[in-house]
Design a protein around this motif. Sequence first.
Motif, PDB file in Angstrom:
ATOM      1  N   LYS A  15      12.875  11.331   5.735  1.00  0.00           N
ATOM      2  CA  LYS A  15      12.940  12.624   5.054  1.00  0.00           C
ATOM      3  C   LYS A  15      12.961  12.461   3.538  1.00  0.00           C
ATOM      4  O   LYS A  15      12.297  13.202   2.808  1.00  0.00           O
ATOM      5  CB  LYS A  15      14.190  13.384   5.521  1.00  0.00           C
ATOM      6  CG  LYS A  15      14.322  14.773   4.918  1.00  0.00           C
ATOM      7  CD  LYS A  15      15.553  15.491   5.463  1.00  0.00           C
ATOM      8  CE  LYS A  15      15.689  16.884   4.853  1.00  0.00           C
ATOM      9  NZ  LYS A  15      16.891  17.591   5.382  1.00  0.00           N
ATOM     10  N   GLN A  16      13.724  11.473   3.055  1.00  0.00           N
ATOM     11  CA  GLN A  16      13.869  11.289   1.615  1.00  0.00           C
ATOM     12  C   GLN A  16      12.703  10.532   0.997  1.00  0.00           C
ATOM     13  O   GLN A  16      12.237  10.872  -0.089  1.00  0.00           O
ATOM     14  CB  GLN A  16      15.172  10.540   1.322  1.00  0.00           C
ATOM     15  CG  GLN A  16      15.430  10.278  -0.159  1.00  0.00           C
ATOM     16  CD  GLN A  16      15.620  11.557  -0.947  1.00  0.00           C
ATOM     17  OE1 GLN A  16      16.549  12.305  -0.712  1.00  0.00           O
ATOM     18  NE2 GLN A  16      14.712  11.842  -1.884  1.00  0.00           N
ATOM     19  N   TRP A  17      12.205   9.476   1.690  1.00  0.00           N
ATOM     20  CA  TRP A  17      11.273   8.550   1.057  1.00  0.00           C
ATOM     21  C   TRP A  17       9.917   8.439   1.737  1.00  0.00           C
ATOM     22  O   TRP A  17       9.034   7.737   1.234  1.00  0.00           O
ATOM     23  CB  TRP A  17      11.904   7.154   0.975  1.00  0.00           C
ATOM     24  CG  TRP A  17      13.116   7.130   0.116  1.00  0.00           C
ATOM     25  CD1 TRP A  17      14.412   7.080   0.522  1.00  0.00           C
ATOM     26  CD2 TRP A  17      13.147   7.178  -1.315  1.00  0.00           C
ATOM     27  NE1 TRP A  17      15.260   7.093  -0.555  1.00  0.00           N
ATOM     28  CE2 TRP A  17      14.512   7.153  -1.706  1.00  0.00           C
ATOM     29  CE3 TRP A  17      12.168   7.239  -2.302  1.00  0.00           C
ATOM     30  CZ2 TRP A  17      14.905   7.192  -3.035  1.00  0.00           C
ATOM     31  CZ3 TRP A  17      12.555   7.283  -3.634  1.00  0.00           C
ATOM     32  CH2 TRP A  17      13.905   7.257  -3.991  1.00  0.00           C
ATOM     33  N   GLY A  18       9.748   9.123   2.865  1.00  0.00           N
ATOM     34  CA  GLY A  18       8.492   8.981   3.608  1.00  0.00           C
ATOM     35  C   GLY A  18       7.260   9.291   2.785  1.00  0.00           C
ATOM     36  O   GLY A  18       6.224   8.620   2.902  1.00  0.00           O
ATOM     37  N   LYS A  19       7.354  10.281   1.901  1.00  0.00           N
ATOM     38  CA  LYS A  19       6.197  10.679   1.091  1.00  0.00           C
ATOM     39  C   LYS A  19       5.816   9.608   0.076  1.00  0.00           C
ATOM     40  O   LYS A  19       4.691   9.617  -0.447  1.00  0.00           O
ATOM     41  CB  LYS A  19       6.484  11.995   0.380  1.00  0.00           C
ATOM     42  CG  LYS A  19       7.622  11.937  -0.620  1.00  0.00           C
ATOM     43  CD  LYS A  19       7.891  13.294  -1.241  1.00  0.00           C
ATOM     44  CE  LYS A  19       9.026  13.236  -2.263  1.00  0.00           C
ATOM     45  NZ  LYS A  19      10.311  12.838  -1.634  1.00  0.00           N
TER      46      LYS A  19
END
Length: 334
Positions: free
Chosen positions: A205-209
Amino acid sequence: MRAPGFWFHPPARPGWQARALAPLGWLYGWATAWRLGRGAPGDPGLPVICVGNLNAGGTGKTPTVIALARRLQDRGLKPHVVSKGYGGRLAGPVQVDERTHRADETGDEPLLLAAFLPTWVAKDRMAGAHAAKAAGADLVILDDGFQNPLIRKDISLIVVDAAKGFGNGRCLPAGPLREPVEKGMKRADAVISIGPDEHQKSFEKQWGKNIFRPRLRGHLAPLEMGMDWDGQRCLAFAGIGHPEKFFDTLRGLGADVVGEVALEDHQPLTKAILNRLESQAKSMNAQLVTTEKDAVRLAREDRFKVLTLPVRLEIEDWQALDDLVDRLIPRPDR
């Protein structure tokens, strides 16, 4: 040094300390980029897989190296590890012998790795790779060194603790990073995030992008040793990057952890420290327990006094990394 709490605030709410230190963090990131851009890396004459990270401190590189080495050995390869030997005084290149070397000579991680595969300590990693090749290696696993510009890397893996992620996303000293995430990802071939499902989900959620490379998911699992931990009174101590994970693992096995001692990462385990721990354990009627990495820093004559809880990295799906290795070293049957 214990990592300050503000390093792991959400990037959107970094805290006043991170904001105040932001210019120094920018300067650190710039210096890393400048160093990486200097000249062309040298060719060691054999394939190199780098197991590195973006964060300062422990992310799970050592269990990753062990798991990767076993995977490579299973397909008939002869990998050797080359490590700088953090905390050791030997400049090398020297092949580590776990029966005769001490942690103050080689560092604790190479001493542990040497029990699984040939391991070299070399402050000059290129010299270490040449020594490994001369000794029969057909592939080098570089333990750390992702930010080292002097040696060519054929596959670069970034290891990250799923619970901590990349912290507040800022470079030292404003955050935990050696370089910005987006810059590091451009040189990486894959990311390995380590942690249980709930932490993997929060990491995604925090770093996937930010991760535009194949991502492997794994978790650390206690090695079955026939030990019944249920109800065992323990005084647990650990000098690793995140000692709380070790304490939680013991509790998860049913141990009664009556005391926790978090030491500095790589802290030497002197006689004075062990004597203090022994006295504390005796007063609690508890057994001393530590990690594999800490155990190798104990004097050999003292290791029988302390129980060790080994853990191994289990990867959910190796396919993405297998494909990278197949392109680097094709299988003879394909």
